[in-house]
Design an enzyme around this catalytic site. Structure first.
Site, PDB file in Angstrom:
ATOM      1  N   LYS A  46       0.828  -1.348   0.158  1.00 31.49           N
ATOM      2  CA  LYS A  46      -0.041  -0.106   0.094  1.00 31.49           C
ATOM      3  C   LYS A  46       0.795   1.399   0.006  1.00 31.49           C
ATOM      4  O   LYS A  46       0.407   2.281   0.506  1.00 31.49           O
ATOM      5  CB  LYS A  46      -1.077   0.137   1.213  1.00 31.49           C
ATOM      6  CG  LYS A  46      -1.961  -1.246   1.448  1.00 31.49           C
ATOM      7  CD  LYS A  46      -2.324  -1.963   0.255  1.00 31.49           C
ATOM      8  CE  LYS A  46      -3.283  -1.329  -0.814  1.00 31.49           C
ATOM      9  NZ  LYS A  46      -3.429  -2.058  -1.978  1.00 31.49           N
ATOM     10  N   LYS A 104       8.225  -7.192  -8.672  1.00 32.75           N
ATOM     11  CA  LYS A 104       7.658  -6.532  -7.585  1.00 32.75           C
ATOM     12  C   LYS A 104       7.670  -7.287  -6.635  1.00 32.75           C
ATOM     13  O   LYS A 104       7.530  -8.695  -6.751  1.00 32.75           O
ATOM     14  CB  LYS A 104       6.086  -6.180  -7.913  1.00 32.75           C
ATOM     15  CG  LYS A 104       5.216  -6.033  -6.685  1.00 32.75           C
ATOM     16  CD  LYS A 104       3.796  -5.933  -6.816  1.00 32.75           C
ATOM     17  CE  LYS A 104       2.889  -6.051  -5.719  1.00 32.75           C
ATOM     18  NZ  LYS A 104       1.557  -5.656  -5.934  1.00 32.75           N
ATOM     19  N   THR A 105       8.147  -6.720  -5.355  1.00 32.67           N
ATOM     20  CA  THR A 105       8.101  -7.637  -4.159  1.00 32.67           C
ATOM     21  C   THR A 105       7.828  -6.825  -2.994  1.00 32.67           C
ATOM     22  O   THR A 105       7.918  -5.514  -2.850  1.00 32.67           O
ATOM     23  CB  THR A 105       9.386  -8.150  -3.817  1.00 32.67           C
ATOM     24  OG1 THR A 105       9.224  -9.037  -2.597  1.00 32.67           O
ATOM     25  CG2 THR A 105      10.564  -7.098  -3.510  1.00 32.67           C
ATOM     26  N   HIS A 106       7.180  -7.485  -1.846  1.00 35.08           N
ATOM     27  CA  HIS A 106       6.972  -6.890  -0.558  1.00 35.08           C
ATOM     28  C   HIS A 106       7.937  -7.297   0.296  1.00 35.08           C
ATOM     29  O   HIS A 106       7.603  -7.356   1.675  1.00 35.08           O
ATOM     30  CB  HIS A 106       5.489  -7.137  -0.231  1.00 35.08           C
ATOM     31  CG  HIS A 106       4.377  -6.500  -0.884  1.00 35.08           C
ATOM     32  ND1 HIS A 106       4.746  -5.149  -1.631  1.00 35.08           N
ATOM     33  CD2 HIS A 106       3.090  -6.508  -1.287  1.00 35.08           C
ATOM     34  CE1 HIS A 106       3.556  -4.746  -2.041  1.00 35.08           C
ATOM     35  NE2 HIS A 106       2.596  -5.591  -2.082  1.00 35.08           N
ATOM     36  N   SER A 136      -4.743   2.431   4.398  1.00 34.94           N
ATOM     37  CA  SER A 136      -5.133   1.971   3.010  1.00 34.94           C
ATOM     38  C   SER A 136      -5.047   0.322   3.274  1.00 34.94           C
ATOM     39  O   SER A 136      -5.639  -0.452   2.516  1.00 34.94           O
ATOM     40  CB  SER A 136      -3.856   2.313   2.210  1.00 34.94           C
ATOM     41  OG  SER A 136      -3.846   1.872   1.028  1.00 34.94           O
ATOM     42  N   TYR A 191       6.005   8.005  -1.248  1.00 31.17           N
ATOM     43  CA  TYR A 191       4.811   8.458  -1.921  1.00 31.17           C
ATOM     44  C   TYR A 191       4.333   9.625  -1.708  1.00 31.17           C
ATOM     45  O   TYR A 191       3.872  10.454  -2.820  1.00 31.17           O
ATOM     46  CB  TYR A 191       3.741   7.447  -1.443  1.00 31.17           C
ATOM     47  CG  TYR A 191       2.334   7.377  -1.651  1.00 31.17           C
ATOM     48  CD1 TYR A 191       1.853   6.704  -2.835  1.00 31.17           C
ATOM     49  CD2 TYR A 191       1.684   8.562  -0.804  1.00 31.17           C
ATOM     50  CE1 TYR A 191       0.643   6.814  -2.959  1.00 31.17           C
ATOM     51  CE2 TYR A 191       0.201   8.645  -1.473  1.00 31.17           C
ATOM     52  CZ  TYR A 191      -0.218   7.646  -2.455  1.00 31.17           C
ATOM     53  OH  TYR A 191      -1.597   7.706  -2.744  1.00 31.17           O
TER      54      TYR A 191
HETATM   55  P1  A3P Z   1      -5.242   4.382  -0.937  1.00 25.11           P
HETATM   56  O1  A3P Z   1      -5.754   3.253  -0.361  1.00 25.11           O
HETATM   57  O2  A3P Z   1      -4.668   5.355   0.337  1.00 25.11           O
HETATM   58  O3  A3P Z   1      -5.872   5.079  -1.731  1.00 25.11           O
HETATM   59  P2  A3P Z   1      -0.117  -0.307  -3.691  1.00 25.11           P
HETATM   60  O4  A3P Z   1       0.029  -0.273  -5.024  1.00 25.11           O
HETATM   61  O5  A3P Z   1       1.216  -0.432  -3.109  1.00 25.11           O
HETATM   62  O6  A3P Z   1      -1.061  -1.438  -3.381  1.00 25.11           O
HETATM   63  O7  A3P Z   1      -0.674   1.024  -3.047  1.00 25.11           O
HETATM   64  C1  A3P Z   1      -2.114   1.525  -3.309  1.00 25.11           C
HETATM   65  C2  A3P Z   1      -2.234   2.724  -2.658  1.00 25.11           C
HETATM   66  O8  A3P Z   1      -1.341   3.688  -3.605  1.00 25.11           O
HETATM   67  C3  A3P Z   1      -3.609   3.046  -2.827  1.00 25.11           C
HETATM   68  O9  A3P Z   1      -3.750   4.144  -1.663  1.00 25.11           O
HETATM   69  C4  A3P Z   1      -3.886   3.560  -3.971  1.00 25.11           C
HETATM   70  O10 A3P Z   1      -5.035   4.492  -4.233  1.00 25.11           O
HETATM   71  C5  A3P Z   1      -2.708   4.530  -4.240  1.00 25.11           C
HETATM   72  N1  A3P Z   1      -2.587   4.829  -5.871  1.00 25.11           N
HETATM   73  C6  A3P Z   1      -2.431   3.988  -6.800  1.00 25.11           C
HETATM   74  N2  A3P Z   1      -2.116   4.615  -7.896  1.00 25.11           N
HETATM   75  C7  A3P Z   1      -1.958   5.896  -7.609  1.00 25.11           C
HETATM   76  C8  A3P Z   1      -1.750   7.304  -8.140  1.00 25.11           C
HETATM   77  N3  A3P Z   1      -1.508   7.408  -9.512  1.00 25.11           N
HETATM   78  N4  A3P Z   1      -1.550   8.263  -7.514  1.00 25.11           N
HETATM   79  C9  A3P Z   1      -1.810   8.331  -6.231  1.00 25.11           C
HETATM   80  N5  A3P Z   1      -2.102   7.222  -5.365  1.00 25.11           N
HETATM   81  C10 A3P Z   1      -2.230   6.099  -6.202  1.00 25.11           C
HETATM   82  C1  EST Z   2      -1.401  -8.297  -1.842  1.00 24.06           C
HETATM   83  C2  EST Z   2      -0.586  -7.118  -1.958  1.00 24.06           C
HETATM   84  C3  EST Z   2      -0.432  -6.547  -3.319  1.00 24.06           C
HETATM   85  O1  EST Z   2       0.596  -5.589  -3.296  1.00 24.06           O
HETATM   86  C4  EST Z   2      -0.896  -7.244  -4.441  1.00 24.06           C
HETATM   87  C5  EST Z   2      -1.654  -8.576  -4.319  1.00 24.06           C
HETATM   88  C6  EST Z   2      -2.095  -9.207  -5.282  1.00 24.06           C
HETATM   89  C7  EST Z   2      -2.202 -10.490  -5.036  1.00 24.06           C
HETATM   90  C8  EST Z   2      -3.378 -10.876  -3.994  1.00 24.06           C
HETATM   91  C9  EST Z   2      -2.653 -10.225  -2.745  1.00 24.06           C
HETATM   92  C10 EST Z   2      -1.913  -9.262  -2.924  1.00 24.06           C
HETATM   93  C11 EST Z   2      -3.870 -10.012  -1.610  1.00 24.06           C
HETATM   94  C12 EST Z   2      -4.318 -11.588  -1.447  1.00 24.06           C
HETATM   95  C13 EST Z   2      -4.974 -12.135  -2.834  1.00 24.06           C
HETATM   96  C14 EST Z   2      -3.818 -12.175  -3.789  1.00 24.06           C
HETATM   97  C15 EST Z   2      -4.287 -13.046  -4.736  1.00 24.06           C
HETATM   98  C16 EST Z   2      -5.359 -14.051  -4.420  1.00 24.06           C
HETATM   99  C17 EST Z   2      -5.311 -13.465  -2.634  1.00 24.06           C
HETATM  100  O2  EST Z   2      -6.617 -13.754  -2.225  1.00 24.06           O
HETATM  101  C18 EST Z   2      -6.146 -11.265  -3.350  1.00 24.06           C
END
Ligand code: A3P
Ligand code: EST
Length: 289
Positions: A46, A104-106, A136, A191
């Site tokens: 997020k 991509k990695t978390h 988020s 961000y």
């Molecule tokens: P919110 O839930 O606060 O809206 P990730 O991609 O790491 O999962 O992050 C998702 C977060 O980044 C979400 O935040 C999403 O709305 C926001 N986001 C995605 N694209 C964006 C953009 N182009 N500009 C600003 N925020 C963005």
């Molecule tokens: C978690 C974090 C992220 O940045 C992206 C995604 C995409 C893949 C997602 C996972 C996630 C959340 C949990 C899921 C998964 C695919 C199936 C699972 O239910 C939605």
């Protein structure tokens, strides 16, 4: 729905909690071979992963929209540790990919596959302030059934502070990657700075990647990676992804900084500030909230 994605418990891998079904493919993740021409996008969930992925994808394709729109961003930039029933294992996809890969990695630096340390590829890390990430992430837990039940906001916030959420503690994540930023080729982005001046941040990415683009291409990239454009773009907004219920909360939710003020109570905020001071006492890494 597959049981595996219906609120399965988190699993521990190398001390880090991970989305339950992802654990089944962990051996392949551990053995994953990075290459010198990879580009890794690393984030705590997020924090702007999808945003920076789309920016990078467009830069590499010189804003060729037809190319970038051929498939969804989660296919163009495979999520290394993602796997499970109904979802292709990213390690399989990546192992077969010949062209330079954007991954991509978390994962934290503590559990990143060993080959990471032997290779010298570029890494873009994006960090976001801890409070907005909490908010988020709470809404993401609600809409993505692969996570455990988030409980109430208060319950989720406690789990988040304890690091009892997928990918563990926010503080360990951001500090871990910050610590190695001079040892590896890392561009560490925020961000909030991307929101503040997207063009300046895209320029940082360009310089880091050693790319040049025309003003026209820059304008196109900025337009297509604006929050509103990405929210409406099915190739960016995860609407084509299974196991997510966007009617509960859309993936592209608000895209702003400071939404935590609408969620934290005064007492939650006091408790969090105290916790935050302790967690961040041993680093010079700072955030704007
Ligand atoms: P919110 O839930 O606060 O809206 P990730 O991609 O790491 O999962 O992050 C998702 C977060 O980044 C979400 O935040 C999403 O709305 C926001 N986001 C995605 N694209 C964006 C953009 N182009 N500009 C600003 N925020 C963005
Ligand atoms: C978690 C974090 C992220 O940045 C992206 C995604 C995409 C893949 C997602 C996972 C996630 C959340 C949990 C899921 C998964 C695919 C199936 C699972 O239910 C939605």
């Amino acid at each position: 729905m597959e049981d595996a994605f219906n609120r399965p418990p988190l699993r521990l891998v190398g001390g880090m909690p991970i989305i339950g079904p992802f654990a089944a493919n962990w051996e392949n993740v551990e053995q994953f071979q990075f290459r010198d021409d990879d580009l890794l996008i690393a984030t705590y969930p997020k924090s702007g992963t999808t945003w920076v992925s789309k920016i990078v994808d467009l830069i590499l394709n010189k804003a060729n929209l037809e190319e970038s729109q051929k498939c969804a961003i989660f296919e163009r930039v495979p999520f290394l540790e993602c796997s499970g029933p109904g979802v292709p294992s990213a390690t399989d996809v990546l192992n077969k990919q010949n062209l330079p890969r954007v991954i991509k990695t978390h994962l934290t630096v503590d559990v990143i596959p060993k080959s990471f340390w032997d290779k010298n590829f570029k890494i873009i890390y994006v960090a976001r302030n801890a409070k907005d990430v909490a908010v988020s992430y709470y809404h993401f837990y609600r809409m993505a059934y692969g996570h455990p039940e988030p409980g109430t906001w208060d319950e989720f916030l406690n789990s988040y502070m304890e690091g009892d959420v997928a990918f563990g503690r926010w503080s360990a994540h951001v500090k871990g990657w910050w610590k190695i930023r001079q040892q590896k080729k890392i561009l560490y982005l925020f961000y909030e700075e991307m929101l503040d001046d997207p063009k300046r941040e895209v320029e940082k990415v360009l310089k880091f990647l050693g790319k040049e683009i025309s003003e026209e291409v820059m304008e196109k990239i900025l337009e297509h990676t604006s929050f509103n454009a990405m929210k409406d773009n099915p190739m960016a907004n995860y609407s084509t992804f299974p196991f997510m219920d966007h009617s509960i909360s859309p993936f592209m939710r608000k895209g702003i900084s400071g939404d935590w003020k609408n969620h934290f109570t005064v007492s939650q905020n006091e408790k969090f500030d105290e916790y935050y001071r302790a967690e961040m006492a041993d680093t010079d890494l700072t955030f704007s909230m």
